[in-house]
Design a protein around this motif. Structure first.
Motif, PDB file in Angstrom:
ATOM      1  N   SER A 264       0.891  -1.188   0.038  1.00 39.48           N
ATOM      2  CA  SER A 264       0.003  -0.049  -0.064  1.00 39.48           C
ATOM      3  C   SER A 264       0.997   1.371   0.102  1.00 39.48           C
ATOM      4  O   SER A 264       1.690   1.265   0.828  1.00 39.48           O
ATOM      5  CB  SER A 264      -0.947   0.006   1.038  1.00 39.48           C
ATOM      6  OG  SER A 264      -1.835   1.294   1.257  1.00 39.48           O
ATOM      7  N   ALA A 265       0.651   2.033  -1.187  1.00 42.31           N
ATOM      8  CA  ALA A 265       1.617   3.327  -1.046  1.00 42.31           C
ATOM      9  C   ALA A 265       0.768   4.045  -2.080  1.00 42.31           C
ATOM     10  O   ALA A 265      -0.235   4.076  -2.636  1.00 42.31           O
ATOM     11  CB  ALA A 265       3.169   2.911  -1.853  1.00 42.31           C
TER      12      ALA A 265
ATOM     13  N   ALA B 128      -2.272   7.059  -1.614  1.00 42.19           N
ATOM     14  CA  ALA B 128      -2.427   8.385  -1.933  1.00 42.19           C
ATOM     15  C   ALA B 128      -1.804   9.254  -0.818  1.00 42.19           C
ATOM     16  O   ALA B 128      -1.977  10.321  -0.664  1.00 42.19           O
ATOM     17  CB  ALA B 128      -3.839   8.996  -2.322  1.00 42.19           C
ATOM     18  N   TYR B 129      -1.110   8.418   0.095  1.00 46.09           N
ATOM     19  CA  TYR B 129      -0.306   8.974   1.156  1.00 46.09           C
ATOM     20  C   TYR B 129      -1.480   9.470   2.362  1.00 46.09           C
ATOM     21  O   TYR B 129      -1.200  10.567   2.962  1.00 46.09           O
ATOM     22  CB  TYR B 129       0.539  10.081   0.566  1.00 46.09           C
ATOM     23  CG  TYR B 129       1.601  10.511   1.771  1.00 46.09           C
ATOM     24  CD1 TYR B 129       2.035   9.773   2.725  1.00 46.09           C
ATOM     25  CD2 TYR B 129       1.978  11.812   2.004  1.00 46.09           C
ATOM     26  CE1 TYR B 129       3.136  10.099   3.687  1.00 46.09           C
ATOM     27  CE2 TYR B 129       2.989  12.289   2.797  1.00 46.09           C
ATOM     28  CZ  TYR B 129       3.416  11.660   3.770  1.00 46.09           C
ATOM     29  OH  TYR B 129       4.181  11.606   4.686  1.00 46.09           O
ATOM     30  N   GLU B 130      -2.351   8.752   2.234  1.00 46.25           N
ATOM     31  CA  GLU B 130      -3.424   9.001   3.329  1.00 46.25           C
ATOM     32  C   GLU B 130      -3.908   7.762   4.178  1.00 46.25           C
ATOM     33  O   GLU B 130      -3.897   6.917   3.991  1.00 46.25           O
ATOM     34  CB  GLU B 130      -4.911   9.396   2.566  1.00 46.25           C
ATOM     35  CG  GLU B 130      -4.869  10.845   1.997  1.00 46.25           C
ATOM     36  CD  GLU B 130      -4.891  12.128   2.809  1.00 46.25           C
ATOM     37  OE1 GLU B 130      -4.958  11.784   3.969  1.00 46.25           O
ATOM     38  OE2 GLU B 130      -4.561  13.297   2.366  1.00 46.25           O
TER      39      GLU B 130
ATOM     40  N   PRO C 283       0.354  14.258  -4.215  1.00 43.82           N
ATOM     41  CA  PRO C 283       1.655  15.052  -4.195  1.00 43.82           C
ATOM     42  C   PRO C 283       2.745  13.983  -4.148  1.00 43.82           C
ATOM     43  O   PRO C 283       3.908  14.514  -4.453  1.00 43.82           O
ATOM     44  CB  PRO C 283       1.219  15.956  -3.239  1.00 43.82           C
ATOM     45  CG  PRO C 283      -0.173  15.987  -2.924  1.00 43.82           C
ATOM     46  CD  PRO C 283      -0.797  14.774  -3.403  1.00 43.82           C
ATOM     47  N   ALA C 284       2.445  12.833  -3.511  1.00 39.97           N
ATOM     48  CA  ALA C 284       3.763  12.074  -3.318  1.00 39.97           C
ATOM     49  C   ALA C 284       3.631  10.630  -4.146  1.00 39.97           C
ATOM     50  O   ALA C 284       4.456   9.833  -3.928  1.00 39.97           O
ATOM     51  CB  ALA C 284       3.687  11.439  -1.821  1.00 39.97           C
ATOM     52  N   TRP C 285       3.128  10.801  -5.229  1.00 40.04           N
ATOM     53  CA  TRP C 285       2.873   9.682  -6.293  1.00 40.04           C
ATOM     54  C   TRP C 285       4.380   9.224  -6.756  1.00 40.04           C
ATOM     55  O   TRP C 285       4.495   7.970  -6.910  1.00 40.04           O
ATOM     56  CB  TRP C 285       1.921   9.929  -7.357  1.00 40.04           C
ATOM     57  CG  TRP C 285       2.337  10.793  -8.355  1.00 40.04           C
ATOM     58  CD1 TRP C 285       2.459  12.141  -8.481  1.00 40.04           C
ATOM     59  CD2 TRP C 285       3.337  10.450  -9.671  1.00 40.04           C
ATOM     60  NE1 TRP C 285       3.156  12.658  -9.743  1.00 40.04           N
ATOM     61  CE2 TRP C 285       3.587  11.454 -10.386  1.00 40.04           C
ATOM     62  CE3 TRP C 285       3.887   9.207  -9.981  1.00 40.04           C
ATOM     63  CZ2 TRP C 285       4.485  11.549 -11.445  1.00 40.04           C
ATOM     64  CZ3 TRP C 285       4.560   9.085 -11.113  1.00 40.04           C
ATOM     65  CH2 TRP C 285       4.924  10.359 -11.915  1.00 40.04           C
ATOM     66  N   GLU C 286       5.298   9.867  -6.667  1.00 35.48           N
ATOM     67  CA  GLU C 286       6.526   9.627  -7.418  1.00 35.48           C
ATOM     68  C   GLU C 286       7.181   8.662  -6.221  1.00 35.48           C
ATOM     69  O   GLU C 286       8.005   7.631  -6.701  1.00 35.48           O
ATOM     70  CB  GLU C 286       7.273  10.499  -7.692  1.00 35.48           C
ATOM     71  CG  GLU C 286       6.760  11.203  -9.037  1.00 35.48           C
ATOM     72  CD  GLU C 286       7.920  12.028  -9.731  1.00 35.48           C
ATOM     73  OE1 GLU C 286       9.033  11.639  -9.886  1.00 35.48           O
ATOM     74  OE2 GLU C 286       7.569  13.136 -10.352  1.00 35.48           O
TER      75      GLU C 286
ATOM     76  N   VAL D  24       4.779   3.528   2.098  1.00 32.09           N
ATOM     77  CA  VAL D  24       5.479   4.949   1.888  1.00 32.09           C
ATOM     78  C   VAL D  24       4.894   5.819   3.053  1.00 32.09           C
ATOM     79  O   VAL D  24       3.762   5.931   2.831  1.00 32.09           O
ATOM     80  CB  VAL D  24       5.269   5.375   0.265  1.00 32.09           C
ATOM     81  CG1 VAL D  24       5.679   6.728   0.547  1.00 32.09           C
ATOM     82  CG2 VAL D  24       6.044   4.579  -0.686  1.00 32.09           C
ATOM     83  N   GLY D  25       5.682   6.157   3.889  1.00 33.45           N
ATOM     84  CA  GLY D  25       5.169   7.353   4.865  1.00 33.45           C
ATOM     85  C   GLY D  25       5.101   6.749   6.271  1.00 33.45           C
ATOM     86  O   GLY D  25       4.769   5.735   6.503  1.00 33.45           O
ATOM     87  N   THR D  26       5.233   7.913   7.354  1.00 28.56           N
ATOM     88  CA  THR D  26       4.984   7.833   8.435  1.00 28.56           C
ATOM     89  C   THR D  26       3.485   7.810   8.750  1.00 28.56           C
ATOM     90  O   THR D  26       3.090   6.767   9.612  1.00 28.56           O
ATOM     91  CB  THR D  26       5.867   8.719   9.262  1.00 28.56           C
ATOM     92  OG1 THR D  26       7.246   8.783   8.897  1.00 28.56           O
ATOM     93  CG2 THR D  26       5.781   8.398  10.875  1.00 28.56           C
TER      94      THR D  26
END
Length: 419
Positions: free
Chosen positions: A66-67, A110-112, A72-75, A136-138
């Motif tokens: 899951s990423a 989507a970084y949510e 805005p963080a799609w790359e 991807v992401g904290t």
């Protein structure tokens, strides 16, 4: 009873004579047609393996990711996936891992955080993945990890250096990269020791990721009896950085440590330089997405520093980078090398090594144990060390800077840029 007429009997006889060969042929071939039972019943070997060990069949092991593949963080998500798939294809073309191919099911969050939770449930319950990899992401990991832990599903190589993922209560987490504390310590060390800078501000994304970086920077400064001269923030998944620029500019910093994703960080730097901060030193954290940052900054990128947690992705003199470049070329010859996809490739290689040690009788428990039991592991020369109460493999932090042509170069000391 009414008698049957002769013409009617003759018609029946004609039909039988015409259809007889076809009916006989159908009867002779009935055993060649798949029965309803055969078409709906899975291979018993595959079924037993899947029930006993989700995500594992006789010929395949399935991972889930899951990423961010949009927003805005799609790359970041796209490139993590790229590296993982390059590593998986490399293994599959060599015969798989202990005779099984590796597969990846990827879902966009989507970084949510809310989407990450839903995706994690879907990957575990519907897709029955063996393990999760390359999140991807904290904020997304903070939401997803408890779901994975409750289901005893390994959570491998998330693209974040958050401290909570290094806590012993998360026994299902395997970290590849150095922590944000280590990155921010390196930032403060280089700014103070190399350049003698004393006035350092911090820009952070207003969520658990940004706070992790802010805490790391504050702790590194405190070790030197310092504190941030100014702190600004912006909301996640926005470009609302104007207020932060005005606040930080008014406090006259010599340098700004930035903890955020590439679009808002690039916007902050570009606007800050036009707001009277052209002589300030800007440095940001690896999560930013280096290639995307340089692209968005364009001419404003010169002398912007970025800490990295993997080696320079085009330096083929480094064995693991050479392997990565070959795998990337084989998977997608048009893809550009980068730090994020290299980290994804390393994540894939780490997972492969854990599976390899388990042999054919791979289980989630064996997979996690095989990695934690490695006091020292090398992926083509890239060293990883795990141990008791230590689920982080690498402690390495590297320093890079964007040149006037928009390309990066590796440096050891900031004096190479500012003599």
């Amino acid at each position: 009873m009414k008698a049957i007429s002769a013409p009617f009997l003759l018609a029946i006889l004609a039909i039988v004579l015409l259809l007889g060969p076809a009916l006989t042929a159908c009867g002779n071939n009935l055993d060649e047609l798949p029965s309803e039972e055969a078409s709906s019943t899975p291979d018993p070997v595959e079924t037993v393996a899947a029930v006993r060990n989700p995500g594992v069949t006789d010929g395949k092991i399935t991972f889930g990711q899951s990423a961010a593949f949009s927003g805005p963080a799609w790359e970041l998500g796209t490139n993590m996936q790229l590296g993982i798939l390059a590593a998986f294809q490399e293994a599959n073309e060599a015969g798989g891992v202990n005779g099984r191919d590796l597969d990846l099911v990827a879902l966009d969050d989507a970084y949510e955080p809310e989407a990450a939770i839903a995706n994690t449930f879907e990957l575990i319950e519907d897709n029955q993945v063996f393990a999760l990899i390359g999140a991807v992401g904290t904020p997304t990991s903070r939401s997803a990890v408890p779901v994975a832990l409750d289901a005893d599903v390994p959570y491998v190589a998330p693209f974040t250096g958050a401290a909570f993922l290094r806590e012993t209560r998360y026994s299902n987490v395997v970290n590849l990269r150095a922590s944000y504390f280590q990155e921010t310590e390196e930032m403060v060390a280089r700014l103070t020791e190399d350049l003698g800078i004393e006035r350092i501000a911090v820009l952070y994304q207003d969520d658990s990721f940004g706070l992790a970086g802010l805490n790391g920077a504050t702790r590194a400064l405190s070790r030197r009896d310092m504190e941030p001269v100014s702190v600004g923030f912006y909301p996640r998944n926005t470009l609302a950085v104007k207020s932060a620029i005005l606040k930080i500019r008014d406090d006259e910093p010599e340098a700004v440590i930035m903890v955020g994703a590439y679009q808002p960080v690039a916007t902050f730097i570009s606007w800050a330089k036009r707001a009277g901060m052209e002589d300030v030193v800007f440095i940001t954290i690896s999560f930013v997405g280096s290639n995307a940052l340089a692209k968005f900054l364009d001419r404003d990128g010169e002398n912007v520093f970025v800490t990295q947690v993997v080696p320079f992705p085009t330096d083929d003199s480094i064995p693991i980078v050479d392997s990565y470049l070959n795998a990337l070329e084989a998977y997608d010859s048009g893809a550009s090398p980068g730090w994020v996809s290299l980290e994804g490739y390393l994540a894939g290689r780490l997972a492969i090594e854990g599976l390899r040690v388990c042999g054919r009788d791979v289980t989630r428990e064996c997979f996690l144990d095989s990695i934690s039991d490695f006091e020292s592991m090398e992926l083509d020369g890239f060293g990883l060390e795990f141990g008791f109460a230590d689920n982080q493999g690498s402690d390495q932090v590297f320093l890079t800077v964007i040149g006037p042509d928009g390309s990066y170069r590796a440096i050891e000391n900031m004096r190479e840029v500012f003599p």
